[in-house]
Design a protein around this motif. Structure first.
Motif, PDB file in Angstrom:
ATOM      1  N   VAL A   1       0.844  -0.978   0.075  1.00  0.00           N
ATOM      2  CA  VAL A   1      -0.017   0.082   0.180  1.00  0.00           C
ATOM      3  C   VAL A   1       0.843   1.087  -0.060  1.00  0.00           C
ATOM      4  O   VAL A   1       1.618   1.510   0.831  1.00  0.00           O
ATOM      5  CB  VAL A   1      -1.010   0.248   1.286  1.00  0.00           C
ATOM      6  CG1 VAL A   1      -1.843   1.305   1.284  1.00  0.00           C
ATOM      7  CG2 VAL A   1      -1.828  -1.316   1.297  1.00  0.00           C
ATOM      8  N   LYS A   2       0.883   1.955  -1.060  1.00  0.00           N
ATOM      9  CA  LYS A   2       1.676   3.057  -1.182  1.00  0.00           C
ATOM     10  C   LYS A   2       1.492   4.277  -0.299  1.00  0.00           C
ATOM     11  O   LYS A   2       2.325   5.252   0.052  1.00  0.00           O
ATOM     12  CB  LYS A   2       1.739   3.504  -2.528  1.00  0.00           C
ATOM     13  CG  LYS A   2       0.874   4.256  -2.974  1.00  0.00           C
ATOM     14  CD  LYS A   2       0.865   4.721  -4.587  1.00  0.00           C
ATOM     15  CE  LYS A   2      -0.310   5.640  -5.142  1.00  0.00           C
ATOM     16  NZ  LYS A   2      -0.055   5.847  -6.581  1.00  0.00           N
ATOM     17  N   GLU A   3       0.146   4.098   0.089  1.00  0.00           N
ATOM     18  CA  GLU A   3      -0.031   5.465   0.978  1.00  0.00           C
ATOM     19  C   GLU A   3       0.416   5.339   2.517  1.00  0.00           C
ATOM     20  O   GLU A   3       0.460   6.129   3.351  1.00  0.00           O
ATOM     21  CB  GLU A   3      -1.719   5.540   1.088  1.00  0.00           C
ATOM     22  CG  GLU A   3      -2.454   6.222  -0.175  1.00  0.00           C
ATOM     23  CD  GLU A   3      -2.569   4.990  -1.073  1.00  0.00           C
ATOM     24  OE1 GLU A   3      -2.689   5.199  -2.417  1.00  0.00           O
ATOM     25  OE2 GLU A   3      -2.292   3.735  -0.851  1.00  0.00           O
ATOM     26  N   MET A   4       1.052   4.202   3.026  1.00  0.00           N
ATOM     27  CA  MET A   4       1.359   3.914   4.261  1.00  0.00           C
ATOM     28  C   MET A   4       3.235   3.960   3.992  1.00  0.00           C
ATOM     29  O   MET A   4       3.538   3.505   3.176  1.00  0.00           O
ATOM     30  CB  MET A   4       1.075   2.480   5.008  1.00  0.00           C
ATOM     31  CG  MET A   4      -0.424   2.282   5.040  1.00  0.00           C
ATOM     32  SD  MET A   4      -0.833   0.596   5.522  1.00  0.00           S
ATOM     33  CE  MET A   4       0.236   0.690   6.946  1.00  0.00           C
TER      34      MET A   4
ATOM     35  N   LEU B   1       5.340   3.534  -5.404  1.00  0.00           N
ATOM     36  CA  LEU B   1       5.757   3.473  -4.528  1.00  0.00           C
ATOM     37  C   LEU B   1       5.744   4.363  -3.189  1.00  0.00           C
ATOM     38  O   LEU B   1       5.207   5.646  -3.881  1.00  0.00           O
ATOM     39  CB  LEU B   1       7.757   3.660  -4.400  1.00  0.00           C
ATOM     40  CG  LEU B   1       8.443   2.641  -5.225  1.00  0.00           C
ATOM     41  CD1 LEU B   1       9.783   3.108  -5.596  1.00  0.00           C
ATOM     42  CD2 LEU B   1       8.012   1.454  -4.555  1.00  0.00           C
ATOM     43  N   TRP B   2       5.552   4.394  -2.157  1.00  0.00           N
ATOM     44  CA  TRP B   2       5.430   5.666  -1.130  1.00  0.00           C
ATOM     45  C   TRP B   2       6.588   6.332  -1.318  1.00  0.00           C
ATOM     46  O   TRP B   2       7.983   6.047  -1.541  1.00  0.00           O
ATOM     47  CB  TRP B   2       5.482   4.697   0.297  1.00  0.00           C
ATOM     48  CG  TRP B   2       5.655   6.124   1.395  1.00  0.00           C
ATOM     49  CD1 TRP B   2       4.429   6.546   1.835  1.00  0.00           C
ATOM     50  CD2 TRP B   2       6.624   6.606   2.174  1.00  0.00           C
ATOM     51  NE1 TRP B   2       4.737   7.403   2.766  1.00  0.00           N
ATOM     52  CE2 TRP B   2       6.273   7.714   2.831  1.00  0.00           C
ATOM     53  CE3 TRP B   2       7.993   6.426   1.817  1.00  0.00           C
ATOM     54  CZ2 TRP B   2       6.989   8.244   3.650  1.00  0.00           C
ATOM     55  CZ3 TRP B   2       8.734   7.345   2.500  1.00  0.00           C
ATOM     56  CH2 TRP B   2       8.310   8.401   3.478  1.00  0.00           C
ATOM     57  N   GLN B   3       6.250   7.608  -1.090  1.00  0.00           N
ATOM     58  CA  GLN B   3       7.381   8.567  -1.567  1.00  0.00           C
ATOM     59  C   GLN B   3       7.362   9.803  -0.581  1.00  0.00           C
ATOM     60  O   GLN B   3       6.126  10.220  -0.082  1.00  0.00           O
ATOM     61  CB  GLN B   3       7.318   9.102  -2.977  1.00  0.00           C
ATOM     62  CG  GLN B   3       5.991   9.444  -3.283  1.00  0.00           C
ATOM     63  CD  GLN B   3       5.998   9.600  -4.903  1.00  0.00           C
ATOM     64  OE1 GLN B   3       5.931  10.877  -5.416  1.00  0.00           O
ATOM     65  NE2 GLN B   3       5.273   8.562  -5.527  1.00  0.00           N
ATOM     66  N   PRO B   4       8.442  10.589   0.152  1.00  0.00           N
ATOM     67  CA  PRO B   4       8.231  11.766   0.922  1.00  0.00           C
ATOM     68  C   PRO B   4       7.811  12.900  -0.143  1.00  0.00           C
ATOM     69  O   PRO B   4       7.778  12.639  -1.145  1.00  0.00           O
ATOM     70  CB  PRO B   4       9.880  11.826   1.409  1.00  0.00           C
ATOM     71  CG  PRO B   4      10.509  11.246   0.464  1.00  0.00           C
ATOM     72  CD  PRO B   4       9.666   9.931  -0.045  1.00  0.00           C
TER      73      PRO B   4
ATOM     74  N   PHE C   1       5.698  18.252   3.679  1.00  0.00           N
ATOM     75  CA  PHE C   1       4.535  19.108   3.508  1.00  0.00           C
ATOM     76  C   PHE C   1       3.290  18.479   4.482  1.00  0.00           C
ATOM     77  O   PHE C   1       2.756  19.012   5.084  1.00  0.00           O
ATOM     78  CB  PHE C   1       4.077  19.121   2.037  1.00  0.00           C
ATOM     79  CG  PHE C   1       2.724  19.967   1.868  1.00  0.00           C
ATOM     80  CD1 PHE C   1       2.956  21.317   1.821  1.00  0.00           C
ATOM     81  CD2 PHE C   1       1.407  19.356   1.690  1.00  0.00           C
ATOM     82  CE1 PHE C   1       1.635  21.903   1.575  1.00  0.00           C
ATOM     83  CE2 PHE C   1       0.487  20.108   1.583  1.00  0.00           C
ATOM     84  CZ  PHE C   1       0.662  21.479   1.589  1.00  0.00           C
ATOM     85  N   SER C   2       3.157  17.031   4.338  1.00  0.00           N
ATOM     86  CA  SER C   2       1.822  16.580   5.149  1.00  0.00           C
ATOM     87  C   SER C   2       2.419  15.549   5.968  1.00  0.00           C
ATOM     88  O   SER C   2       1.556  15.460   6.966  1.00  0.00           O
ATOM     89  CB  SER C   2       1.217  15.676   3.940  1.00  0.00           C
ATOM     90  OG  SER C   2       1.932  14.807   3.351  1.00  0.00           O
ATOM     91  N   SER C   3       3.529  15.118   6.170  1.00  0.00           N
ATOM     92  CA  SER C   3       4.201  14.150   7.197  1.00  0.00           C
ATOM     93  C   SER C   3       4.744  15.027   8.151  1.00  0.00           C
ATOM     94  O   SER C   3       5.925  15.639   7.928  1.00  0.00           O
ATOM     95  CB  SER C   3       5.012  13.125   6.821  1.00  0.00           C
ATOM     96  OG  SER C   3       4.418  12.298   5.645  1.00  0.00           O
ATOM     97  N   ASN C   4       4.446  14.694   9.525  1.00  0.00           N
ATOM     98  CA  ASN C   4       5.237  15.743  10.399  1.00  0.00           C
ATOM     99  C   ASN C   4       6.240  14.946  11.031  1.00  0.00           C
ATOM    100  O   ASN C   4       6.584  13.821  10.491  1.00  0.00           O
ATOM    101  CB  ASN C   4       4.140  15.968  11.838  1.00  0.00           C
ATOM    102  CG  ASN C   4       3.558  14.789  12.458  1.00  0.00           C
ATOM    103  OD1 ASN C   4       4.176  13.468  12.200  1.00  0.00           O
ATOM    104  ND2 ASN C   4       2.394  14.742  13.011  1.00  0.00           N
ATOM    105  N   ASN C   5       7.130  15.741  11.855  1.00  0.00           N
ATOM    106  CA  ASN C   5       8.290  15.112  12.450  1.00  0.00           C
ATOM    107  C   ASN C   5       8.289  13.778  13.287  1.00  0.00           C
ATOM    108  O   ASN C   5       9.335  13.090  13.450  1.00  0.00           O
ATOM    109  CB  ASN C   5       9.020  16.088  13.275  1.00  0.00           C
ATOM    110  CG  ASN C   5       8.324  16.572  14.377  1.00  0.00           C
ATOM    111  OD1 ASN C   5       7.079  15.934  14.568  1.00  0.00           O
ATOM    112  ND2 ASN C   5       9.011  17.316  15.059  1.00  0.00           N
TER     113      ASN C   5
END
Length: 456
Positions: A47-50, A127-130, A193-197
């Motif tokens: 699951v690329k969103e995870m 792929l999941w990507q930053p 942008f969307s993923s916090n630390n």
């Protein structure tokens, strides 16, 4: 009839062989696609969103690096009454690297002796990507020609490396106090942008930020990045702390152009104004023309410079230089006015006193009649010479009366050692020949060391 049936059988047999060949070719192609696309990288339950799994409570580490290819299109934009924004375009390669433990990579996709394989950019979409972005950029986009210039590299240890050629237009606030030796320190902020630390942490890789060794700018000297920072910034609009990378670029303005076009010519104009001290007052038109021309030249020169300088509300280093040069020329012009006034006063008094003396002598040349005991006795005025610059009239041995010496004390005097008459306006010109160069030299000695000290 037999021949007819043989023909049909031959045609049927040929069609059967053609269909069998097409079927085998299709199966081979489908098997090839099956072995190169689904089984190479992604497992069935991917699951690329995870984000990739990590230790409990620890974020995914994304290593980031930049290779700056070129910096161009530098200009200045007015944002408000007193702040100007430095706009420049950066062409660069960005590299991101992270660990993706969910991948299933077979050894048969690697060439002999290699521990990595480069895949098509389309695989990156699965792929999941930053999601890092440039916080202080006006425009940031991946370069394209016929397609996007990106690549994805997979390593045997399941590390994903993403590379892209992109350009960004960056803005930073400028300061002009030291112009034209100003140094602009411009940061670039990179943030998730969307993923916090707590989910994603950005950090600089070992290579960090490097510059193209052939990179040269027209107006600025660009050294290696001053500092690389890793921090967490609170973003109220996203309500959270986000991992942030910062790189500071140092743009140091080249002084060579201003030395040739500004400082050297203005210094020569100031020196030219000093020649007026060697011109006597008998050359009034030439002296006035020289000083006025020097002043107009400086005004024209500095007016042209202001067209290229943003009109900020504070005093710049170039303003101080302009003021010093113009005050020096204006002082030379004021000195000329002073000596001219003193000369007029001197000439007036020199021409007035002999005339008064002549009138007095004419009035006493006739016989003065006096009655003493009924007898008439006549006498003439006698003139007694005095020191230079003095004339006295006396009769019957009377006391001397001061005349020229007293009236010329303010504009001329006699040197007690040599006995030579000194005229004040000439002495002022002589003193100015040394005082004006010395004062300007002191101004230069104070201006440049302080400016260099502040700029460093």
């Amino acid at each position: 009839m037999l021949g007819k049936y043989n023909t049909k059988a031959f045609i049927s047999l040929g069609l059967t062989f053609i269909l069998m060949w097409i079927s085998e070719a299709t199966d081979t192609h489908m098997n090839y696609n099956y072995t190169t696309k689904p089984r190479v990288v992604l497992p069935p339950n991917y699951v690329k969103e995870m984000r990739p799994p990590s230790k409990k409570g620890s974020p995914v580490i994304v290593d980031f690096s930049i290779f700056v290819v070129d910096i161009n299109s530098i200009n200045v934009e007015d944002m408000d009454f007193s702040h100007y924004i430095f706009i420049y375009r950066v062409d660069m390669f960005i590299h991101q690297r992270w660990m993706e433990s969910r991948l299933e990579i077979s050894d048969d996709i690697f060439e002999e002796g290699d521990d990595y394989v480069t895949l098509l950019p389309e695989f990156f979409d699965n792929l999941w990507q930053p999601d890092p972005y440039f916080l202080n950029s006006k425009i940031a986009e991946i370069a394209t020609l016929t397609h996007k210039f990106t690549s994805v590299t997979l390593y045997k240890n399941k590390t994903v490396r993403y590379a892209a050629r992109m350009h960004a237009i960056i803005a930073c606030q400028m300061e002009f106090q030291l112009y034209p030796m100003d140094i602009q320190v411009c940061p670039i902020y990179i943030e998730s942008f969307s993923s916090n630390n707590q989910k994603v942490k950005l950090r600089w890789s070992d290579s960090g930020v490097t510059l193209n060794p052939e990179l040269k700018l027209l107006q600025y000297n660009l050294g290696q990045p001053l500092e690389l920072e890793e921090s967490d910034g609170y973003m109220p609009e996203k309500v959270g702390n986000f991992s942030r990378l910062t790189v500071y670029f140092r743009f140091e303005r080249q002084i060579g152009h201003h030395l040739i076009q500004t400082f050297a010519p203005s210094s020569l104009v100031v020196m030219l104004s000093w020649f007026s001290f060697w011109l006597g007052l008998d050359a009034i038109p030439g002296r006035v023309t020289l000083l006025v021309t020097c002043m107009l030249t400086l005004v024209t020169m500095f007016t042209g410079l202001r067209a290229d300088i943003p009109p900020v509300a504070y005093v710049k280093a170039l303003d101080l230089w302009m003021a010093g040069c113009m005050v020096s020329v204006f002082a030379a012009l004021a000195e000329f006015v002073v000596v001219k006034v003193l000369d007029v006063q001197y000439q007036y008094q020199v021409n007035r006193i002999p005339k008064r003396i002549s009138n007095m002598e004419k009035g006493q040349c006739a016989t003065v009649a006096s009655w003493e005991g009924g007898a008439v006795r006549s006498r003439k005025a006698t003139q007694t010479p005095t020191t230079p610059g003095q004339t006295s009239l006396q009769g019957n041995g009377g006391p001397p009366k001061p005349a020229r010496r007293q009236s010329l004390l303010s504009v001329a005097w006699t040197d007690t050692d040599t006995g030579v008459e000194k005229i004040m306006w000439r002495e002022i010109d002589k003193v100015s020949r040394a005082v004006f160069p010395i004062l300007f030299f002191v101004f230069v000695l104070l201006y440049w060391p302080i400016l260099l000290m502040k700029s460093s």
